[in-house]
Each structure stands twice: as structure tokens, then as C-alpha cells.
Design an enzyme around this catalytic site. Structure first.
Site, PDB file in Angstrom:
ATOM      1  N   LYS A 131       8.697  -8.895  55.509  1.00 24.01           N
ATOM      2  CA  LYS A 131       8.449  -7.674  56.270  1.00 24.01           C
ATOM      3  C   LYS A 131       7.276  -6.932  55.645  1.00 24.01           C
ATOM      4  CE  LYS A 131       9.570  -3.375  56.208  1.00 24.01           C
ATOM      5  NZ  LYS A 131       8.373  -2.795  56.917  1.00 24.01           N
ATOM      6  N   SER A 188       8.595   2.436  46.756  1.00 23.07           N
ATOM      7  CA  SER A 188       8.941   3.636  46.005  1.00 23.07           C
ATOM      8  C   SER A 188      10.285   3.485  45.312  1.00 23.07           C
ATOM      9  CB  SER A 188       8.975   4.846  46.939  1.00 23.07           C
ATOM     10  OG  SER A 188      10.121   4.804  47.772  1.00 23.07           O
ATOM     11  N   GLU A 210      10.329  -3.879  42.344  1.00 20.97           N
ATOM     12  CA  GLU A 210       9.114  -3.432  41.654  1.00 20.97           C
ATOM     13  C   GLU A 210       8.779  -2.076  42.247  1.00 20.97           C
ATOM     14  OE1 GLU A 210       5.972  -2.160  40.627  1.00 20.97           O
ATOM     15  OE2 GLU A 210       4.980  -3.566  41.993  1.00 20.97           O
ATOM     16  N   CYS A 247       0.800   1.012  41.668  1.00 23.41           N
ATOM     17  CA  CYS A 247       1.907   1.390  40.797  1.00 23.41           C
ATOM     18  C   CYS A 247       1.561   1.191  39.324  1.00 23.41           C
ATOM     19  CB  CYS A 247       3.165   0.608  41.168  1.00 23.41           C
ATOM     20  SG  CYS A 247       2.906  -1.165  41.279  1.00 23.41           S
ATOM     21  N   GLU A 277       4.587  10.544  40.175  1.00 24.38           N
ATOM     22  CA  GLU A 277       3.627   9.560  40.657  1.00 24.38           C
ATOM     23  C   GLU A 277       2.860  10.131  41.845  1.00 24.38           C
ATOM     24  OE1 GLU A 277       3.525   4.789  41.409  1.00 24.38           O
ATOM     25  OE2 GLU A 277       5.167   5.888  42.344  1.00 24.38           O
TER      26      GLU A 277
END
Length: 459
Positions: A154, A208, A229, A263, A357
Site C-alpha cells: 500500500k 509516524s 520504522e 526520519c 519531529e
């Protein structure tokens, strides 16, 4: 059926509309994958390896096409996009060596022979983010296919085009129908069904931390394995004894690559206090020289942000009261989701810009006092994904690398990801590891079989 209208982030022109996969279509895709996986797993390992090499060769023949798609859909600079497409080819080639090397073990035991087999899990659901659509997808589907599994992929709503094309290239290369399917759509529909479907054996999710927690909770209900991750707030630690010129020259690329939408971005630069002023003097021209412009231009180092909504999210950090700007680079004006690279000097280590972040071209510079303080500050985060350490003291480099709670570190460089080495995070940056020589094994169950050799007792 719903759809997404894709926008070119560099000029805001409409690219195309992509139809979403419905819940019923997900279930149909799972059924096709289950059937295809049985035949795929039954192939001789050499045949699976050859099929992956053919897939890699087909990708190689379409590197430029894939790169141009990423430029238009994601706003990645063309040089970066070509590297990303080539990376997919290389990952496929690397894991084409796995099928013939998943050999199990023979374990000495009393009374017989004990051997292990690495059995494929079945159907793997891979959910990828919008920031690196091709590369991160390959980290999931290449080792999963190598291990004998089928894959449902996806892509992110905003950036599905290269994933869709990779699905087509897989078929063109000769992969069986149903083995590798790309299902664009909403996470609340497609991704959620991957999690809840009893015949999807494992989830690989990159995104996220908040959504990753939801995925993990859903998988826990079915005792379904998951690789996560997630987010990062990585530290770039600069000691006074380091090559300050090199550390300052390379710092912009470590955080502003892909417009900071990474990230692994070193979005906190921690500098030993006694050289802070000198480091900032060296950093400013490096930031101002970082080339922001058209992704189609070979000289561009940073393109636009991916969408208007994301640009607004990043801007909200800069509009806050704790965003003390030291200096900025430059960015184009006019249409497109542009933002200039920005360096902040937070007044406090607890400021929002220093702890959350941002996922944009924004970096915070913070001073530290000594080695112990540097480690404590680097670890003062819920995340632990990546980071860099700059020092000319070998012992310090080793001590700090062992002390920093992060899954991926580099000393006197900013390297984070190689397909030949493991990648993943600590703390709330994730669970499990991707890439490296053991990745294919993470898509298998180890089966232990004991064969008795003791002759039967005759009465």
C-alpha cells in the site's frame, strides 16, 4: 470508490487521479496472493532467485522513467530520484541471493538428527510512507519475496506513482499474477484491512509513531508479527576536537536532504559549547549555499515539500514562540510548496522545536558541556533512529557510539542506510530491523524437526 488527485509539488499542477482500492478489492487481492504464494514458495530456490534478478533487470531498464515519475509526484531532485530508482534495482539484486542461502541448521542432539527449516510466512502487507516511496517499498517487498512470500503493497496517498509502476514492472519481468500487488488507497481502508485480515501474516509499516502504535495494537490482537520504522529526532554531535570545517560543510545535507522529510534527518545539531560560535560561523555559508530549486535541475540539492498541508505543518513550528531563527537559506518564490532551509537556536532543550519531529528543512542547534552531557542530550528524546558523531578521538567515538541510544550511527560521516547492513530504530523509533543479510529471515518462521535414529526397542 474514492480517489486522490495528485499534485506536482514544484508547480502545483495536476498530475492525475488515482482510484482507491475498496475493502472488497483488498480481500480479493489477499485471495489472489494466497494462491500465488503457494506456487511461488514451491519453486526451487534457484528459480525464485532468477525471477528476482529478472525483476531487477526490468527495473534497471526503467530507472530514468521511475526517476522522472518521482520528480513529478514527490518533488525529489532528479539526481536523488535516479539514485532511488537504482537503489530499488540494487536491493532486488542483493536479495536475489537469499533464496539459495536460507539453508537452516543441523543441530547435534542425542538419539537422532535435528534440523531447522525457514518457512515463508505467507502474505506480507507492506505499508510505505510518502517521503521515499520507491526505496522504502523495496526494503519490504524484495526480502519478503526472496523468502517465498507474496506481497501486498500500500503506497502513500500523496505519492503512489512509482509504487504502481513497480507493480507493473514486476509483472512485465515475469512474476506470477497475484504475487506482488500494489493497492493504492486510504490507510483506514487498505492498511487497516492488512492489519485485521487473518490471511495477511505480517505487517511492515513505515510512518509516524502515532500511526505505528495503532498498527502494533491491531497486530497484537491477532498475534501478528510487525516491523515498524517510525519517527526520529536524530542528533548530529560535534565535539571541539573534530574537523569543524567538514562537520559544518556536511551538516546541511544531513538534515535538508529531501527537504528534511526524512526520519533519519539530523534535525538536532549538538555542539560542544566552547566551539559553538565558530561552528555557527562555518555553518551559515554552508546553509546559504545549499541549492533549493527545480527538481528537474541537475544542480538542485533540495526540492519542495510534498504538499501544501505538510508545508503548513512545518510552518506552524516556525510560527511558534520558541522558533529563534539564527539564519536561513533561500528558496524559489511563486507556485510550489517551497521553504527555505532554516537554522534555529532554541532557548531551552525542552523547546518544542528541539524535541518534536518537524519533518521539514528545519534544524535546531544546541550546546553541550562535555562528553557525558552530549550523550545525555542526544538521548533526551523519545526517538532513537539515527545520528552522527564528529570527533578525532577514536576512544571517544567508540564510547559515544555505545552510549547513544540509536539504531544507526555514523562517526565522522552521515551514513545511515546501506542495503547490506541492518536498519531500524530504538525506543519509539520502531521495532525490528530491515535490510542487511538477515532481512529475508524476518519473513519466515523457523521450523525445528527431529528425526529419531535410535532403533526401536524389540520386545
Amino acid at each position: 470508490m474514492t480517489s486522490t488527485t495528485l499534485i506536482n509539488p514544484s508547480d502545483e499542477s495536476v498530475l492525475q487521479t488515482v482510484e482507491h482500492t475498496s475493502l472488497e478489492q483488498v480481500d480479493e487481492a489477499v485471495a489472489r496472493a494466497v494462491a500465488a504464494q503457494r506456487s511461488w514458495a514451491a519453486l526451487a530456490p534457484a528459480d525464485r532467485a532468477a525471477a528476482l534478478r529478472r525483476f531487477a533487470a526490468t527495473v534497471d531498464a526503467h530507472v530514468e522513467e521511475l526517476a522522472q515519475l518521482e520528480v513529478r509526484n514527490s518533488g525529489h531532485p532528479i539526481g536523488s530520484a535516479r539514485w532511488e530508482a537504482g537503489h530499488v534495482r540494487d536491493v532486488l539484486n542483493y536479495y536475489s541471493g537469499a533464496p539459495e542461502r536460507m539453508i537452516g541448521q543441523q543441530i547435534p542432539v542425542a538419539g537422532g538428527i535435528d534440523i531447522t527449516f525457514h518457512e515463508p510466512l505467507g502474505v506480507i502487507g507492506v505499508i510505505v510512507p510518502w517521503n521515499f516511496p520507491m526505496t522504502i517499498a523495496s526494503w519490504g517487498f524484495a526480502p519478503a519475496l526472496a523468502a517465498g512470500n507474496a506481497v501486498l503493497l500500500k503506497p502513500a496517498d500523496w505519492t503512489p506513482l512509482t509504487a504502481i509502476r513497480l507493480g507493473e514492472l514486476g509483472l512485465e519481468s515475469g512474476l506470477p499474477e497475484g504475487l506482488f500487488q500494489v493497492l493504492p488507497g486510504r490507510g483506514s481502508v487498505v492498511g487497516e484491512r492488512f492489519v485485521t485480515h487473518p490471511q495477511v501474516a505480517k505487517i511492515v509499516f513505515t510512518g509516524s509513531t502515532d500511526v505505528g502504535k495503532q498498527v502494533a495494537a491491531g497486530c497484537a490482537a491477532l498475534v501478528k508479527p510487525v516491523t515498524l520504522e517510525l519517527g526520529g529526532k536524530s542528533a548530529n554531535v560535534v565535539f571541539a576536537d573534530s574537523d569543524l570545517e567538514r562537520a559544518a560543510a556536511t551538516a546541511p545535507g544531513a538534515v535538508f536532504d529531501n527537504a528534511g522529510q526524512d526520519c533519519c534527518a539530523r534535525s538536532r545539531i549538538l555542539v560542544e559549547r566552547k566551539v559553538l560560535d565558530r561552528f555557527l560561523e562555518l555553518l551559515e555559508p554552508s546553509v546559504k549555499a545549499f541549492t533549493v530549486g527545480s527538481p528537474a535541475d541537475e544542480r538542485t540539492e533540495m526540492g519542495p515539500l510534498v504538499s501544501a498541508a505538510h508545508r503548513d505543518s512545518v510552518q506552524a513550528f516556525l510560527d511558534g514562540p520558541d522558533a529563534v531563527v539564527a539564519f536561513r537559506g533561500s528558496a524559489p518564490e511563486g507556485p510550489g510548496y517551497w521553504m527555505a532551509p532554516t537554522v534555529l537556536l532554541p532557548a531551552s532543550r525542552a523547546d518544542r522545536v528541539a524535541t518534536e519531529e518537524i519533518f521539514g528543512p528545519v534544524v535546531s542547534v544546541l550546546p553541550f558541556e562535555d562528553e557525558a552531557d552530549a550523550i545525555a542530550l542526544a538521548n533526551d528524546s523519545i526517538y532513537g533512529l539515527s545520528g552522527s558523531i564528529w570527533t578525532n578521538d577514536l576512544g571517544r567515538g567508540i564510547r559515544v557510539a555505545r552510549g547513544v541510544q540509536s539504531g544507526n550511527l555514523s562517526v565522522n560521516s552521515h551514513s545511515s542506510v546501506r542495503y547490506t547492513t541492518p536498519f531500524g530504530g530504538m525506543k519509539q523509533s520502531g521495532l525490528g530491523r530491515e535490510l542487511g543479510p538477515d532481512a529475508a529471515l524476518h519473513f519466515t518462521d523457523t521450523k525445528n524437526v527431529f528425526f529419531a535414529t535410535t532403533p526401536p526397542v524389540v520386545e
